[in-house]
Motif scaffolding. Structure first.
Motif, mmCIF file in Angstrom:
data_model
loop_
_atom_site.group_PDB
_atom_site.id
_atom_site.type_symbol
_atom_site.label_atom_id
_atom_site.label_comp_id
_atom_site.label_asym_id
_atom_site.label_seq_id
_atom_site.Cartn_x
_atom_site.Cartn_y
_atom_site.Cartn_z
ATOM 1 N N GLU A 63 7.173 -31.131 10.070
ATOM 2 C CA GLU A 63 6.808 -29.660 9.523
ATOM 3 C C GLU A 63 6.999 -28.464 10.280
ATOM 4 O O GLU A 63 6.867 -28.360 11.212
ATOM 5 N N PRO A 64 7.790 -27.566 9.578
ATOM 6 C CA PRO A 64 8.273 -26.335 10.366
ATOM 7 C C PRO A 64 6.885 -25.517 10.589
ATOM 8 O O PRO A 64 6.041 -25.359 9.964
ATOM 9 N N PRO A 65 7.031 -24.631 11.535
ATOM 10 C CA PRO A 65 6.307 -23.551 12.154
ATOM 11 C C PRO A 65 6.296 -22.732 10.998
ATOM 12 O O PRO A 65 7.136 -22.534 10.057
ATOM 13 N N ASP A 66 5.036 -22.007 11.006
ATOM 14 C CA ASP A 66 4.955 -20.851 10.320
ATOM 15 C C ASP A 66 6.179 -19.798 10.121
ATOM 16 O O ASP A 66 6.475 -19.211 11.305
ATOM 17 N N SER A 67 6.872 -19.734 9.101
ATOM 18 C CA SER A 67 7.743 -18.819 8.929
ATOM 19 C C SER A 67 7.566 -17.312 8.980
ATOM 20 O O SER A 67 6.552 -16.941 8.291
ATOM 21 N N ARG A 68 8.166 -16.335 9.324
ATOM 22 C CA ARG A 68 7.772 -15.007 9.439
ATOM 23 C C ARG A 68 9.253 -14.345 9.235
ATOM 24 O O ARG A 68 9.999 -14.672 9.758
ATOM 25 N N LEU A 69 8.938 -12.891 8.871
ATOM 26 C CA LEU A 69 9.926 -11.977 8.636
ATOM 27 C C LEU A 69 9.819 -10.954 9.625
ATOM 28 O O LEU A 69 8.724 -10.648 9.704
ATOM 29 N N TYR A 70 10.946 -10.368 9.912
ATOM 30 C CA TYR A 70 10.957 -9.321 11.083
ATOM 31 C C TYR A 70 11.954 -8.168 10.539
ATOM 32 O O TYR A 70 12.876 -8.364 10.323
ATOM 33 N N TYR A 71 11.537 -7.020 10.730
ATOM 34 C CA TYR A 71 12.362 -5.815 10.589
ATOM 35 C C TYR A 71 12.876 -5.206 11.996
ATOM 36 O O TYR A 71 11.747 -5.078 12.746
ATOM 37 N N TYR A 72 14.127 -5.245 12.341
ATOM 38 C CA TYR A 72 14.456 -4.973 13.523
ATOM 39 C C TYR A 72 14.913 -3.314 13.637
ATOM 40 O O TYR A 72 16.046 -3.229 12.850
ATOM 41 N N ASP A 73 14.260 -2.507 14.381
ATOM 42 C CA ASP A 73 14.771 -1.098 14.451
ATOM 43 C C ASP A 73 15.795 -0.933 15.404
ATOM 44 O O ASP A 73 15.677 -1.209 16.626
ATOM 45 N N VAL A 74 16.989 -0.781 15.155
ATOM 46 C CA VAL A 74 18.074 -0.845 16.366
ATOM 47 C C VAL A 74 17.972 0.455 17.398
ATOM 48 O O VAL A 74 18.489 0.310 18.283
ATOM 49 N N GLU A 75 17.576 1.531 16.733
ATOM 50 C CA GLU A 75 17.494 2.531 17.548
ATOM 51 C C GLU A 75 16.284 2.474 18.276
ATOM 52 O O GLU A 75 16.374 2.979 19.551
ATOM 53 N N LYS A 76 14.981 2.185 17.978
ATOM 54 C CA LYS A 76 14.047 2.132 18.815
ATOM 55 C C LYS A 76 13.879 0.634 19.502
ATOM 56 O O LYS A 76 13.101 0.415 20.292
ATOM 57 N N GLN A 77 14.590 -0.398 18.999
ATOM 58 C CA GLN A 77 14.763 -1.716 19.648
ATOM 59 C C GLN A 77 13.587 -2.351 19.772
ATOM 60 O O GLN A 77 13.152 -2.701 20.673
ATOM 61 N N ILE A 78 13.073 -2.543 18.634
ATOM 62 C CA ILE A 78 11.781 -3.286 18.530
ATOM 63 C C ILE A 78 11.829 -4.039 17.088
ATOM 64 O O ILE A 78 12.540 -3.674 16.378
ATOM 65 N N SER A 79 11.106 -5.128 17.198
ATOM 66 C CA SER A 79 11.052 -5.869 16.091
ATOM 67 C C SER A 79 9.617 -5.699 15.471
ATOM 68 O O SER A 79 8.376 -5.940 16.066
ATOM 69 N N LEU A 80 9.727 -5.571 13.987
ATOM 70 C CA LEU A 80 8.225 -5.319 13.562
ATOM 71 C C LEU A 80 8.123 -6.480 12.466
ATOM 72 O O LEU A 80 8.991 -6.515 11.559
ATOM 73 N N GLU A 81 6.834 -7.102 12.527
ATOM 74 C CA GLU A 81 6.644 -7.972 11.554
ATOM 75 C C GLU A 81 6.558 -7.368 10.203
ATOM 76 O O GLU A 81 5.983 -6.449 10.000
ATOM 77 N N SER A 141 32.813 -4.731 19.876
ATOM 78 C CA SER A 141 33.905 -4.483 20.995
ATOM 79 C C SER A 141 33.498 -4.530 22.428
ATOM 80 O O SER A 141 32.685 -5.474 22.804
ATOM 81 N N ALA A 142 33.412 -3.459 23.115
ATOM 82 C CA ALA A 142 33.042 -3.566 24.669
ATOM 83 C C ALA A 142 31.460 -3.102 24.667
ATOM 84 O O ALA A 142 30.705 -3.465 25.719
ATOM 85 N N PHE A 143 30.740 -2.821 23.804
ATOM 86 C CA PHE A 143 29.274 -2.803 23.553
ATOM 87 C C PHE A 143 28.563 -3.932 23.400
ATOM 88 O O PHE A 143 28.786 -4.703 22.449
ATOM 89 N N SER A 144 27.438 -4.019 24.173
ATOM 90 C CA SER A 144 26.554 -5.256 23.816
ATOM 91 C C SER A 144 25.195 -4.845 24.278
ATOM 92 O O SER A 144 25.091 -4.348 25.400
ATOM 93 N N ARG A 145 24.173 -5.079 23.672
ATOM 94 C CA ARG A 145 22.915 -4.798 23.949
ATOM 95 C C ARG A 145 21.716 -6.068 23.790
ATOM 96 O O ARG A 145 22.028 -6.728 22.454
ATOM 97 N N ARG A 146 21.220 -6.301 24.438
ATOM 98 C CA ARG A 146 20.184 -7.254 24.385
ATOM 99 C C ARG A 146 19.282 -6.699 23.299
ATOM 100 O O ARG A 146 18.686 -6.018 23.216
ATOM 101 N N LEU A 147 18.881 -8.028 22.110
ATOM 102 C CA LEU A 147 18.019 -7.620 21.280
ATOM 103 C C LEU A 147 16.630 -8.314 21.605
ATOM 104 O O LEU A 147 16.350 -9.282 22.189
ATOM 105 N N ASN A 148 15.568 -7.404 21.475
ATOM 106 C CA ASN A 148 14.305 -7.689 21.696
ATOM 107 C C ASN A 148 13.535 -8.508 20.434
ATOM 108 O O ASN A 148 12.959 -7.957 19.660
ATOM 109 N N MET A 149 13.916 -9.896 20.385
ATOM 110 C CA MET A 149 13.688 -10.530 18.975
ATOM 111 C C MET A 149 12.528 -11.592 19.566
ATOM 112 O O MET A 149 12.287 -12.060 20.422
ATOM 113 N N LYS A 150 11.715 -11.803 18.500
ATOM 114 C CA LYS A 150 10.718 -12.792 18.484
ATOM 115 C C LYS A 150 11.000 -14.439 18.234
ATOM 116 O O LYS A 150 10.760 -14.819 17.178
#
Lengths: 166, 324
Positions: A77-95, A142-151
């Motif tokens: 049985e899969p775990p509970d599915s959730r949706l998240y909105y990722y704000d790329v400027e503030k770098q946060i995930s909001l449920e 391209s040369a830019f890469s930034r780690r995402l704060n994802m759940k």
């Protein structure tokens, strides 16, 4: 003077790794000063090994699907599915509750209209195998890469749904 | 010249007044002393080898002890058996350094201390709940050991501290750069190979820097490791068809010939041997990449064989004329 001349090769030798470290830091952090992502995205978590995801996108809108367990696949049985909105400027995930998620129109292309894409981290290095790097997600252009704060807890737990259209 | 002729010659020199009794006896005493010194030097180097082998076996014993009894030992014992041993060996080396005839034994104790130290720090970090598999943790451990060995070398200029400074310094370089990258997908450039290139270059230049010093013994080893790292990285950066990198594939022969040329300037057999070997690898690689379908595999092998014979002869000629 002779002593200084004798030390020059040693100074050059020790400068090479220092220079490499400095170049690495520059190549990682300098692009972040000039390249700014602007388009947010939505993703879901909660999938099992058999990739039976609860949320999909049809005609730009998020659809909630029922979970179907096929007994032949021997899936749990899969775990509970959730949706998240990722704000790329503030770098946060909001449920994001499903009702609010339905208001957004999404672009499901892997690359956003400003050229960014979400990629997995590199898990192997010659000395340090870090399997957990693969489920770290990065925003890349391209040369830019930034780690995402994802759940995200493991590599099959995440599903990209789409870039948010204005 | 036989012995009788030599004695007759000595008698005639004495009669002519060109050789005195004191000079004759002094020459005899000096020859006895130098042959005794040769025997002592040989015995000393055998002892050194045995000290280091013994040190390595002690390290092996500690590692096996910890490995096989990990679940039975409590945390305190684990730390004492590893980190405690390393610290104890280090202080034993310091104490023995006070005695002139125990100089080489000190080196063995410092050697054991440096070998066991990483194990001790990792065990301690693991018990403290720190994830020891990450690049950040490796960087921290390597940095601590590098600082300890460099400080020790600055105080007491022993070869063992120098060796481990280079080893831990290299480890720190690889660990720290991996930590900085942090799992980023560096798909646009072969980061791992470039690091090896930088490490190889550093080791070679360091070997060159040590040549006019009292540490010139390390030059050939630094040359060997450095040239292997450098050429391996350069060869790998060339890639393989259809994902080859034309720049590195085209410049690699120039690099190997440059290394062979440098072997003459630096009088280094390591440069000559590995430059030749890697040139052979390159010829194999290019033949396998581009000539197996067109000319036919059998025909390309014939050309390859003759080319390798030519390269081998070139290496032999350079060695005989310029290095030996």
């Amino acid at each position: 003077m002779n002593e200084n001349k004798r030390n020059v090769p040693l100074i050059v030798a020790l400068s090479i790794p220092v220079l490499m470290i400095v170049l690495t830091v520059i190549s990682i952090y300098v692009p972040t000063l000039f390249i700014k992502p602007k388009i947010d995205f939505i993703y879901s978590t909660g999938a099992n090994y058999c990739y039976k995801n609860r949320y999909t996108v049809e005609k730009g809108k998020i659809i909630e699907n029922g979970i179907k367990i096929n007994e032949k696949d021997n899936c749990q049985e899969p775990p509970d599915s959730r949706l998240y909105y990722y704000d790329v400027e503030k770098q946060i995930s909001l449920e994001l509750p499903y009702e609010k998620a339905q208001k957004y129109t999404l672009d499901t292309n892997n690359k956003s209209s400003d050229g960014f894409e979400i990629v997995s981290g590199s898990s192997s290095d010659m000395f340090f195998y870090d399997g957990s790097s693969y489920y770290k997600k990065f925003l890349k252009k391209s040369a830019f890469s930034r780690r995402l704060n994802m759940k995200v807890e493991n590599y099959y737990d995440y599903k990209f749904l789409g870039w948010v259209k204005e | 010249m036989n012995k009788e002729n030599i004695i007759n010659r000595v008698i005639s020199l004495i009669r002519e007044g060109n050789l005195t009794k004191e000079e004759l006896l002094e020459a005899y005493d000096n020859s006895i002393a130098s042959s005794k010194q040769d025997v002592l030097n040989k015995q000393s180097s055998i002892s050194n080898i045995l000290y280091y082998i013994g040190g390595g076996i002690v390290f092996l014993g500690i590692s096996i002890f910890i490995g096989t009894n990990w679940s039975e030992l409590n945390n305190f014992t684990k730390i004492i058996a590893t980190l405690g041993t390393s610290v104890m060996m280090y202080f034993a080396g310091i104490l023995l350094a006070q005695y002139k005839n125990m100089e080489k034994v000190c080196d063995a104790f410092y050697f054991i201390s440096a070998l066991v130290a990483p194990l001790g720090i990792f065990v301690t970090m693991d018990i403290a709940g720190i994830d020891t598999g990450t690049a950040g943790c490796h960087s921290a451990v390597a940095a601590i050991l590098l600082i300890v060995n460099v400080m020790s070398y600055l105080i007491d200029k022993r070869n063992v501290f120098f060796i481990f400074s280079v080893v831990f310094g290299s480890w720190f370089f690889f660990g720290f750069t991996t930590f900085i990258v942090g799992g980023r997908p560096f798909s646009d450039w072969d980061y791992v190979k470039y690091r090896w290139l930088a490490a190889g270059l550093t080791h070679m230049i360091m070997g060159y820097a040590l040549k006019p010093t009292d540490k010139k013994f390390f030059t050939r080893y630094l040359y060997s490791f450095g040239v292997i790292e450098f050429l391996t990285a350069a060869l790998c950066l060339g890639g393989y068809s259809p994902n080859q990198n034309f720049f590195w594939e085209l410049t690699f022969p120039g690099i190997t010939f440059g290394v062979i040329f440098l072997s003459v300037y630096l009088k280094s057999r390591a440069f000559l041997i590995f430059g030749t070997i890697y040139l052979m690898f390159y010829i194999f690689k290019i033949t396998g990449e581009y000539f197996t379908s067109g000319f036919g595999w059998a025909f390309s092998l014939i050309i390859l064989g003759f080319t390798l014979m030519g390269v081998g002869y070139l290496a032999f000629y350079v060695n005989k004329k310029y290095i030996s």
